[in-house]
Structure formats: structure tokens, C-alpha cells
Design a protein around this motif. Structure first.
Motif, PDB file in Angstrom:
ATOM      1  N   THR A   1     -35.769 -19.471  10.007  1.00  0.00           N
ATOM      2  CA  THR A   1     -34.681 -20.437   9.866  1.00  0.00           C
ATOM      3  C   THR A   1     -34.678 -21.133   8.508  1.00  0.00           C
ATOM      4  O   THR A   1     -33.661 -21.697   8.114  1.00  0.00           O
ATOM      5  CB  THR A   1     -34.768 -21.492  10.978  1.00  0.00           C
ATOM      6  OG1 THR A   1     -36.026 -22.174  10.888  1.00  0.00           O
ATOM      7  CG2 THR A   1     -34.640 -20.841  12.344  1.00  0.00           C
ATOM      8  N   SER A   2     -35.785 -21.100   7.785  1.00  0.00           N
ATOM      9  CA  SER A   2     -35.839 -21.785   6.488  1.00  0.00           C
ATOM     10  C   SER A   2     -35.403 -20.889   5.337  1.00  0.00           C
ATOM     11  O   SER A   2     -35.113 -21.382   4.247  1.00  0.00           O
ATOM     12  CB  SER A   2     -37.260 -22.296   6.221  1.00  0.00           C
ATOM     13  OG  SER A   2     -38.180 -21.214   6.175  1.00  0.00           O
ATOM     14  N   THR A   3     -35.356 -19.572   5.575  1.00  0.00           N
ATOM     15  CA  THR A   3     -34.939 -18.647   4.508  1.00  0.00           C
ATOM     16  C   THR A   3     -33.831 -17.708   4.952  1.00  0.00           C
ATOM     17  O   THR A   3     -33.314 -16.947   4.139  1.00  0.00           O
ATOM     18  CB  THR A   3     -36.130 -17.799   4.043  1.00  0.00           C
ATOM     19  OG1 THR A   3     -36.604 -17.003   5.136  1.00  0.00           O
ATOM     20  CG2 THR A   3     -37.258 -18.693   3.532  1.00  0.00           C
ATOM     21  N   LYS A   4     -33.491 -17.729   6.236  1.00  0.00           N
ATOM     22  CA  LYS A   4     -32.538 -16.833   6.911  1.00  0.00           C
ATOM     23  C   LYS A   4     -32.910 -15.364   6.758  1.00  0.00           C
ATOM     24  O   LYS A   4     -32.069 -14.475   6.931  1.00  0.00           O
ATOM     25  CB  LYS A   4     -31.094 -17.085   6.460  1.00  0.00           C
ATOM     26  CG  LYS A   4     -30.694 -16.593   5.090  1.00  0.00           C
ATOM     27  CD  LYS A   4     -29.181 -16.724   4.897  1.00  0.00           C
ATOM     28  CE  LYS A   4     -28.745 -16.110   3.563  1.00  0.00           C
ATOM     29  NZ  LYS A   4     -27.296 -16.208   3.360  1.00  0.00           N
ATOM     30  N   ALA A   5     -34.170 -15.074   6.454  1.00  0.00           N
ATOM     31  CA  ALA A   5     -34.645 -13.694   6.418  1.00  0.00           C
ATOM     32  C   ALA A   5     -34.765 -13.168   7.852  1.00  0.00           C
ATOM     33  O   ALA A   5     -35.150 -13.903   8.764  1.00  0.00           O
ATOM     34  CB  ALA A   5     -35.997 -13.614   5.713  1.00  0.00           C
ATOM     35  N   GLU A   6     -34.438 -11.891   8.049  1.00  0.00           N
ATOM     36  CA  GLU A   6     -34.420 -11.299   9.370  1.00  0.00           C
ATOM     37  C   GLU A   6     -35.356 -10.099   9.432  1.00  0.00           C
ATOM     38  O   GLU A   6     -35.558  -9.393   8.439  1.00  0.00           O
ATOM     39  CB  GLU A   6     -32.999 -10.857   9.754  1.00  0.00           C
ATOM     40  CG  GLU A   6     -32.013 -12.012   9.834  1.00  0.00           C
ATOM     41  CD  GLU A   6     -30.611 -11.533  10.191  1.00  0.00           C
ATOM     42  OE1 GLU A   6     -30.387 -10.304  10.129  1.00  0.00           O
ATOM     43  OE2 GLU A   6     -29.765 -12.378  10.522  1.00  0.00           O
ATOM     44  N   GLY A   7     -35.943  -9.876  10.611  1.00  0.00           N
ATOM     45  CA  GLY A   7     -36.828  -8.740  10.831  1.00  0.00           C
ATOM     46  C   GLY A   7     -36.622  -8.178  12.223  1.00  0.00           C
ATOM     47  O   GLY A   7     -36.359  -8.923  13.174  1.00  0.00           O
TER      48      GLY A   7
END
Length: 422
Positions: free
Chosen positions: A288-294
Motif C-alpha cells: 500500500t505504500s508503493t502500490k507495487a503488486e505481486g
């Protein structure tokens, strides 16, 4: 007064009006039979118990419909079973008209007179009448069969999820409601940790397990069997089988701390505390702090949730500052492309329970910048007074958990009614 010119038929010499084949209708019918390929005899099934008629369609699926003899519903059911009819299909005749031919009710025969049309030589269209006969055969429908035969189960499939809530199981029930694999089950019984599906055949249970694994993140455990009895005369031994499907304990909106291995494989070692954003056959996580997804496609059972959706608390949004400068108000419209599904923003919030009690505020970085505005209510996790086991926090390696993690915007139900007009 002028009359239309006539020509001689190229076969018999009779005077006819000019056409594309230069042939009279009698000679054309003698040489071309458009009823070839159209079935002249078919079978229609009849269930004595419920009085429904059934036929198999072109795909082989058996369908029963409640209809009276010589009714339009039965006519439509029979027409779908006739092979060789189909508008627009290659080498198929087109149905123009159909009607019943009366038969004795006890004759077990149904007759339909068809008028069909088909393109023949040089593009000429030929119409012809024919009769298709249906032989009535007795066969119980699947519903009546279940009510009359011995319903002793042979195999049980136990679907289990070891969590306090049943979010994924409830989602699974909704998906299974429209699946044909559920129709194979004799009975479905809910239990403490999941659902039990009973099947009369082991092969039906195997098909169900294969279909289930295509819907949710789960694994199939080792199958077991128990001896029921042996018939010494026929030398047949009967067993009952038990299959266990375990569903991943991670559900949507769960807060998870990833192991070092998963941090490297999913986020390049940059994210440890993530939210489960989507549950399909894989688990989709977002920082949620970088909106990076995995996306995690296996090893679902190596994870354990720190907090679940039951632990979400309400926060009031005080201010929103978009950090992604490429985001504009046009991206928030209904016609915008989904490339900016999440937008980073600096959000100032306060707990809803703290209003009028204290002046505690939190400024955090969130992925919900596209959806939040001042005055909105947002759901999130309050980690200021957390007390988690050390083994769950071990992957952090001494790093601190964030105080607040925002998860989703709370939907406000519109309870206002439109004004009535007198």
C-alpha cells in the motif's frame, strides 16, 4: 396484351417460365432431393414419473421439458433434435414451416411435417415437404432418478479452510452455484470448518476436485479409503473414499508479512508488509505504500495473516495530497483507462472513535489516492497497539510495522428515496 415469355424444359420439353436451371419443377425434384441429410427418424425420451419429454441437442446434452403432446413447446424441443436443419450452416436445409401430424396417443410415435428450403444448382432455391417421425422411449430424468434410486454415497469430498471467518468459502459457494460439477453431488452438508460433498461415484468426485482447484487457491491432500464389505460369491469388495481439499487460509484484505524468499520473488526484496488484494486461483498482493503488486501462484500455505477483515476499523479522511503528478482528474472519470487503478497519495486520517476524545492524527502514504476525498470514511488496520508473535514478525528483521494501513474506502449506502409526485 403482352404475356411473359416461356422456354422449354431442358429435360422434358414442357413450357415453363425462365429460371436459373432451365428445368421444370418436376424434373428438378427428380434429380435433386433436398431432404437428403435431414433426419427422417429421431428419438424423444419420456419420463413416466414427472411427465417431461427430453431430447439430446446437437452437442449431446440431454434436456427435459414439461410439455403436453402436440404442443408448441414439444414441437420446439423436437425440432432442435433434427439433424440437418440449420439456417446459415453449410449443406444444411432451412426450416420454413412445421406442423404436427396426428397420431394415436398410445402408438409411441410422434410425426412432424416439415417444409424445408435449400439452395440447389446454379443458386436456385427449392422447397420441399417431408415427414420426420419420433419414437417415444421411456427414460427417467436425472431429478426423478435421484429420488427413486438408492442414494448410498461412495465418495466424500471435504472442503476445509482453517480460519475463523469463511470469506473464501462463501465466495466459493457463489461460484459453484452456476457450475455443472455441483449437479454430480448427491448432497452438500455444511460443517464446522467447511463443506462436505457426497458422490455416488469416485470418478464424479475426481471431476469435482479438478474443477474446484480451478476456482480457488487450494491443494488436494492424500486420498484415503475404508473397507465397507466383500461379497464372497461375486468376489467384489466395496470401499468408501475420502478426499480432502484444503483452501488457502489467506483471504481478501488480509494483512500479511512475507518471508524473505517471497519478498525477493514477488517484490524484489522491497516490500514485506502487504495486503491481499485479490483471490482467484492465485493470490494477488499489493504494497500500500508503493502500490507495487505481486502474484503468488503456489505455496499458499506458507503464509499466515497478521490481521483479517474482521479487524478493520474506520478512519475519517482529513486531507489528501496526490503524490503521482501524472494523475489528473480526467483519470478519475468513468471513461479512463484502468492503468491508474491505484494512485499513491499522502493521506491524513483520524480514527472515527477518536472524534471528540483526542486530537490524534496520522499522515500515511496510501494507494487509494484515486478514491479518497476529504470527509470520506476509509477502512484500515490500526497497528499502534499491536501484539504479534515474534515468529510472524521475524521476516521484518527488526524493522517497525507502520502505524496505520488503509485498505479500502467504505461504501455509503444511499438511503434517500426519490420524491413522490402526486
Amino acid at each position: 396484351m403482352s404475356t411473359a415469355g416461356t422456354i422449354a424444359c431442358c429435360i422434358c420439353g414442357v413450357g415453363i417460365k425462365p429460371n436459373k436451371v432451365n428445368m421444370c419443377l418436376t424434373c428438378l425434384r427428380d434429380r435433386v432431393d433436398i431432404t437428403d441429410g435431414v433426419s427422417k427418424e429421431e428419438t424423444v425420451l419420456f419420463c413416466k414419473t414427472c411427465g417431461k419429454h427430453g431430447t439430446r441437442d446437437n452437442k449431446g446434452n440431454l434436456k427435459y421439458v414439461a410439455c403436453e403432446l402436440e404442443s408448441p413447446e414439444l414441437l420446439a424441443l423436437c425440432l432442435k433434435a433434427i439433424h440437418g436443419l440449420g439456417k446459415g450452416k453449410k449443406d444444411s436445409a432451412t426450416l420454413v414451416d412445421a406442423r404436427w401430424i396426428w397420431t394415436e396417443p398410445h402408438s409411441k410415435r410422434l410425426k412432424i411435417e416439415l417444409e424445408i428450403e435449400k439452395e440447389v444448382m446454379n443458386g436456385a432455391m427449392l422447397r420441399q415437404r417431408m415427414v420426420t417421425e419420433f419414437i417415444v422411449q421411456y427414460k427417467q430424468c436425472s431429478v426423478c432418478t435421484k429420488e427413486t434410486v438408492d442414494q448410498r454415497w461412495n465418495t466424500i469430498v471435504q472442503v476445509r479452510q482453517k480460519v475463523q471467518h469463511k470469506r473464501t468459502l462463501l465466495h466459493l459457494e457463489q461460484m459453484l452455484a452456476g457450475e455443472k460439477i455441483v449437479e454430480l453431488a448427491l448432497d452438500i452438508i455444511p460443517c464446522k470448518n467447511g463443506l462436505d460433498f457426497y458422490f455416488s461415484k469416485r470418478n464424479d468426485a475426481l471431476k469435482f476436485c479438478e474443477g474446484l482447484l480451478q476456482l480457488v487457491p487450494a491443494r488436494r491432500k492424500k486420498e484415503s479409503k475404508s473397507h465397507v464389505g466383500t461379497d464372497s460369491k461375486s468376489n467384489i469388495t466395496r470401499f468408501k473414499y475420502t478426499m480432502v481439499i484444503e483452501v488457502s487460509p489467506i483471504c481478501k484484505y488480509d494483512l500479511v508479512v512475507l518471508s524473505k524468499k517471497l519478498q525477493n520473488s514477488l517484490f524484489g526484496g522491497q516490500s514485506a508488509v502487504v495486503i491481499c488484494d485479490q483471490v482467484t486461483t492465485a493470490l494477488k498482493f499489493i504494497d500500500t505504500s508503493t502500490k507495487a503488486e505481486g502474484l503468488l501462484k503456489k505455496n499458499f500455505f506458507d503464509l499466515q495473516a497478521l490481521k483479517t477483515a474482521r479487524d478493520l476499523v474506520e478512519f475519517i479522511v482529513l486531507d489528501v495530497d496526490i503524490l503521482d503528478k501524472s494523475f489528473t482528474s480526467a483519470d478519475n472519470s468513468s471513461t479512463a483507462e484502468p492503468k491508474n487503478h491505484y494512485v499513491l497519495a499522502e493521506v491524513e486520517v483520524a480514527k472515527a472513535d477518536d472524534f471528540g476524545v483526542n486530537d490524534n492524527r496520522f499522515v500515511i502514504t496510501s494507494h487509494l489516492g484515486k478514491y479518497l476525498h476529504s470527509g470520506d470514511t476509509v477502512l484500515g488496520y490500526d497497528l499502534t497497539d499491536h501484539n504479534f508473535p515474534d515468529e510472524l514478525l521475524a521476516p521484518l528483521r527488526g524493522a517497525e510495522l507502520p502505524d496505520i494501513i488503509l485498505v479500502k474506502k467504505k461504501k455509503v449506502k444511499n438511503t434517500s428515496r426519490p420524491p413522490t409526485t402526486s
